[in-house]
Design an enzyme around this catalytic site. Structure first.
Site, PDB file in Angstrom:
ATOM      1  N   GLY A  44      88.771  60.652 -26.360  1.00  0.00           N
ATOM      2  CA  GLY A  44      89.417  59.417 -26.798  1.00  0.00           C
ATOM      3  C   GLY A  44      88.363  58.367 -27.078  1.00  0.00           C
ATOM      4  N   GLY A  46      89.150  54.906 -27.963  1.00  0.00           N
ATOM      5  CA  GLY A  46      89.671  53.543 -27.981  1.00  0.00           C
ATOM      6  C   GLY A  46      88.769  52.641 -27.156  1.00  0.00           C
ATOM      7  N   LEU A  47      89.305  51.516 -26.708  1.00  0.00           N
ATOM      8  CA  LEU A  47      88.463  50.570 -25.973  1.00  0.00           C
ATOM      9  C   LEU A  47      87.826  51.227 -24.761  1.00  0.00           C
ATOM     10  CD1 LEU A  47      90.584  47.318 -26.190  1.00  0.00           C
ATOM     11  CD2 LEU A  47      88.431  47.809 -27.333  1.00  0.00           C
ATOM     12  N   ALA A  48      88.595  51.972 -23.989  1.00  0.00           N
ATOM     13  CA  ALA A  48      88.039  52.590 -22.781  1.00  0.00           C
ATOM     14  C   ALA A  48      87.016  53.665 -23.148  1.00  0.00           C
ATOM     15  CB  ALA A  48      89.168  53.185 -21.933  1.00  0.00           C
ATOM     16  N   GLY A  49      87.377  54.541 -24.065  1.00  0.00           N
ATOM     17  CA  GLY A  49      86.496  55.662 -24.406  1.00  0.00           C
ATOM     18  C   GLY A  49      85.227  55.224 -25.104  1.00  0.00           C
ATOM     19  N   ARG A 334     106.929  40.283 -19.865  1.00  0.00           N
ATOM     20  CA  ARG A 334     107.621  41.116 -20.852  1.00  0.00           C
ATOM     21  C   ARG A 334     108.886  41.776 -20.338  1.00  0.00           C
ATOM     22  NH1 ARG A 334     102.108  43.726 -23.496  1.00  0.00           N
ATOM     23  NH2 ARG A 334     101.531  41.807 -24.549  1.00  0.00           N
ATOM     24  N   GLU A 450      94.548  52.981 -20.464  1.00  0.00           N
ATOM     25  CA  GLU A 450      95.991  53.208 -20.332  1.00  0.00           C
ATOM     26  C   GLU A 450      96.303  54.594 -19.774  1.00  0.00           C
ATOM     27  OE1 GLU A 450      98.232  52.463 -23.930  1.00  0.00           O
ATOM     28  OE2 GLU A 450     100.153  52.871 -22.976  1.00  0.00           O
TER      29      GLU A 450
END
Lengths: 673, 254
Positions: A44, A46-49, A334, A450
């Protein structure tokens, strides 16, 4: 209640504000020479990966990155709109690490770990510094300083942003850092690759099986550690704000190889999304929470009021969030905002053709901004048109891209008429169970962002997902990975003369071949069924069951029915799915078949988890457990724990509990009134 | 419901089919009935693919992911224009209300020497990643940053940098350019970092390296026709190309 012996959270001892600083100064390190011989697989981008891969490569580890998209820059973090929180207190409005920690725990309805959340709040400031240093163009004031805005569930302005494209800008920053390492040869990039399994040897993660999506080739990859940064599983609902390719497969396969799944039923339904327009709908689009800074939510006071919104006079409008929650108003968290919208629509006050929508109206603040601008320009007695024109310019600068997006999708101009919005599945707080080091119950296998369950409890606050993804990748895993890998260094040294050590065999180890054969057989199975129904049709049916019975409101009867329906759907899938084309080619339908098969299994576990949790908390609302005024009713005596599910075999899981201990925050009923 | 008012379209689609990068491709014609004007262009493709699978034919491969206009993955060349007839939108944000009943729609992949076709409408854009890897960054390792507000950035510079940074890397600029030039893409990144104080240290080296990599990938030259700006879904300005040319001169002079 004591925690299950299988769940050691490894939270360091000591005062909350010293846990992390002390821990990271004392954990075992890996020296630079040894880092060069340690391989880390990051799944992955994304931001984390991307942030983890870039940082670990900078430190000297050999890193491989996998993503199913054609480029790491496409990961769905890119679509995050509103912002990223950090306890900088640049606005001098009373923010602090403690307040961010407190807001996050309370926002999560007291179902998150104190230790993890405090660390998150602590490193939040470093994230902003790092991103700005990379050249991420965050919004600025005229004096050249960074700008902030408000998000739900807080009373300070701590959200940093780049118009409505904050996720894009932060991801491109992390992607640039990653590509820099690719250019330097420190990271090997495997785009258009999908992880299909984790390979475990003697209980430890030793690599993955991945499919090259262009050629269909099945590949074995060795790693001393495997990091799953694969995002959430909102697409189990078919319709969500996730990207079309977002999936649970990597996490689910890890789960079946021994990684416990934490709180799978905690799903975030985001209150402000563009409503469904018909059966053709393939995904839903979020309208950022930041819009609630300037947009007021209302429905008509009269049932089935079919007048145009602009024809409904002020006194006939029900600003129900402002009415019910005067302290937070339109900026309630939310879960609260979503349930309130559902309540109004269910009661018959919904708007639009489907009656499943409420208004998000910018008229009031357009005028307010217009007056301020007119004053700035020294315009005396400006006309109403002049005020509106000036106000629209301010709104456009703040939210222009979101307004454009709304207009593209609906064909309506939100500068002229209120937006119509309705809640939609957006984020999953649940995920793979991890300890303080972000390691799953499988040694050497980690989950970041996430994909893990750890920081948001039962409800995530807005602008905290970007914060967590980057915290995990830039500032947590670089330290905590050493705890495990330093042990690997010792083991490698002890086994250096062993002819069949894993370090010598690597992907030649028989376990790799076994996993490869299993996954190849699975691919061939999909193609051999030759049934009558498309993969897509199964996904739609699963989504409908989940939305109706495991969505915004859940009850015992519905969840029990859903479990039966999902089991039947699974059987039908394996008998009657139609997947065309070949295994050895680019075959998107085949990719999707694997993802849907995993979603079906996950859906069952989510319902099981939701059924067992006999309380309402955050995004998990059990109709049987509510206060007289309809607010969620928690049961701290019986459910103040993380539910971590161990996979046994099909439809069979064992529940393990990790008790949540609150030493720094007094646990209370959540109120935003 | 949206402004489509439930209107339904009958359409003829001519779609490029190509088994793999080595195969010779050709157009295939399909009829579609009852397409709602509220559908997105890709949802119309979903309908077509479901129809094909039902008939026992392989679905058409196309790239897509976020379907909200930001990931840059979708990449269809529609009636001779990248991302179709509407300005400033990606294919996924194009809706069927932009078409009329009985329209014939021709759909092809991006065509460029530097973007070889993988299958049907899917192309390989990894050249863009390699250009970024050659220098599209600020060299700052994690943990080395000073307090973010110690770097003051005038708002106009921040806004211009942001406008350039809005590029989604879809490749429409290359697809529409008669020379297959990647100047708009490369100049957007060069501009973003040249405009910001953080980008100054590596300013000269960056533009030289990125342009060299761009040339090595086989992208064509820029002849200032401006089609890239006209077709860019994020309205990236041609000014960026002018700025990059100035950066190049500055960097070459030393």
């Amino acid at each position: 209640m004591a925690s299950s012996p299988k769940l050691d959270s490894k939270i360091p001892e000591g005062p909350i504000d010293q846990k992390w600083s002390k821990y990271r100064s004392t954990v075992a390190l890996v020296n630079p020479a040894n880092k060069r011989s340690l391989e880390v697989l990051v799944v992955g981008s994304g931001l984390a990966g991307a942030s983890a891969a870039a940082t670990l490569a900078e430190m000297g580890y050999k890193v491989k990155v996998f993503c199913f998209q054609d480029s790491p820059r496409r990961a769905h973090s890119i679509a995050a709109q509103g912002g990223i929180n950090a306890a900088k207190n640049y606005q001098n409005d009373g923010d602090s690490t403690y307040r961010l920690f407190y807001d996050t725990i309370k926002g999560g309805d007291y179902r998150a770990r104190e230790g993890n959340v405090y660390r998150l709040a602590e490193v939040s400031s470093n994230i902003i510094d790092q991103c700005v240093a990379q050249g991420v163009p965050l919004a600025r004031e005229y004096g050249g300083l960074l700008s902030n805005r408000s998000f739900g569930g807080t009373q300070v302005q701590r959200t940093f942003y780049a118009a409505g494209q904050t996720g894009q800008q932060l991801l491109l920053g992390a992607y640039s850092a990653l590509q820099r390492q690719v250019g330097m040869g420190a990271v090997e990039l495997c785009a258009r690759h999908e992880m299909l399994d984790v390979v475990t040897i003697d209980g430890k993660a030793r690599g993955i099986i991945a499919r090259n999506l262009i050629t269909g080739a099945m590949e074995k990859h060795f790693g001393h550690a495997v990091l799953l940064c694969t995002g959430g599983y909102g697409n189990v609902f078919y319709l969500s704000t996730n990207a079309m390719g977002s999936n649970v497969t990597a996490a689910w396969k890890a789960h079946k190889k021994g990684a416990f799944f934490g709180n799978p039923c905690y799903t975030q339904i985001h209150p402000t999304c563009i409503p469904v327009s018909g059966d053709h709908q393939s995904k839903l689009t979020l309208m950022s929470e930041s819009l609630r800074n300037d947009g007021r939510i209302w429905v008509p006071k009269k049932k089935d009021d079919n007048r145009k919104p602009t024809d409904i006079p002020e006194e006939e409008r029900d600003y129900y969030l402002e009415r019910r929650y005067p302290a937070f108003g339109n900026l309630v968290p939310r879960d609260v905002a979503s349930r309130a919208a559902k309540e109004r629509c269910d009661a018959g006050y919904g708007v639009g053709a489907s009656k499943k929508a409420v208004y998000l109206d910018f008229a009031f603040n357009t005028i307010r901004y217009g007056k301020t601008e007119a004053a700035k320009l020294n315009l005396h007695n400006p006309s109403q048109e002049e005020i509106v024109r000036l106000g629209k310019e301010v709104i456009k600068e703040k939210y222009g891209n979101l307004f454009d997006m709304y207009q593209q999708i609906t064909g309506e101009n939100p500068y002229e008429v209120p937006m119509r919005i309705y809640p939609a599945v957006h984020y999953t707080m649940g995920g793979l169970w991890v300890d303080y080091n972000l390691m799953t119950t499988v040694p050497g296998l980690y989950a970041l962002g996430e994909a893990n369950f750890s920081d948001h409890g039962a409800n995530r606050l807005g602008a905290s997902a970007l914060m967590q993804g980057l915290a995990d990748g830039y500032f947590v895993i670089p330290y905590t990975l050493g705890v495990y890998l330093s042990g690997e260094v010792s083991r490698m040294s002890a086994e250096k003369d062993k002819a069949d050590s894993i370090d010598k065999l690597k992907t030649k180890h028989p376990e790799f071949d076994k996993a490869l054969e299993e996954q190849t057989a699975l691919i061939n199975k999909f193609l051999s069924i030759k049934g009558t129904k498309s993969v897509e049709s199964f996904h739609k049916r699963l989504g409908l069951i989940m939305w109706e019975k495991c969505g915004m409101a859940r009850n015992k009867q519905g969840l029990t029915e859903a479990i039966g329906e999902i089991q039947a759907l699974r059987e039908e899938f394996w008998k009657d799915v139609r997947v065309l084309g070949d295994a050895n080619e680019f075959n998107p339908d085949l990719e999707k078949a694997g993802r849907v098969a995993d979603f079906i299994e996950l859906g069952e576990l989510m319902c099981k988890d939701a059924l067992h949790r006999e309380e309402s908390c955050g995004g998990h609302f059990r109709e049987e457990h509510q206060e007289a005024d309809g607010e969620a009713k928690r049961d701290d005596e019986h459910f103040k724990y993380v539910a971590a599910w161990e996979f046994k075999n099909t439809s069979n899981w064992e529940l393990h509990k990790e008790e949540l201990v609150y030493e720094n925050i007094k646990i209370a009923q959540r109120s935003y009134k | 419901m949206g402004s489509g008012n439930g209107e339904l379209l009958n359409l003829t689609l001519k779609v490029w089919r190509q088994k793999n990068s080595k195969a010779k491709g050709s157009f295939e014609t399909h009829q579609l009935k009852g397409i709602s004007t509220d559908m997105s262009f890709l949802e119309m493709f979903d309908v077509l693919n479901e129809q094909l699978i039902h008939e026992g034919k392989e679905a058409i491969a196309f790239d897509h992911d976020c379907r909200e206009g930001i990931c840059g993955m979708c990449s269809m060349y529609i009636n001779g224009r990248p991302h179709g007839p509407k300005g400033a939108v990606t294919t996924c944000q194009l809706h069927m209300r932009s078409f009329k009943n009985n329209d014939t729609i021709v759909v092809e992949p991006w065509r460029s020497v530097a973007f070889p076709v993988i299958k049907d409408l899917v192309v390989d854009r990894s050249a863009f990643d390699r250009i970024v890897a050659s220098g599209g960054y600020v060299s700052v390792n994690t943990g080395n940053a000073k307090d973010a507000n110690n770097i003051l950035i005038p708002k106009p510079a921040a806004d211009d940098a942001f406008a350039a940074a809005a590029c989604i890397g879809c490749g429409a600029c290359v697809a529409t350019c008669k020379n297959g030039s990647a100047m708009l893409f490369v100049s957007a990144k060069v501009s973003q970092l040249a405009l910001l104080p953080q980008g100054q240290v590596e300013r000269k080296e960056r533009v030289l390296k990125m342009v060299q990599q761009m040339d090595e990938e086989g992208f064509g030259n820029c002849t200032n026709t401006g089609a890239c700006e006209a077709e860019c879904p994020k309205e990236i300005s041609l000014e960026n190309i002018a700025r990059m040319n100035r950066e190049m001169i500055g960097a070459s002079l030393k």
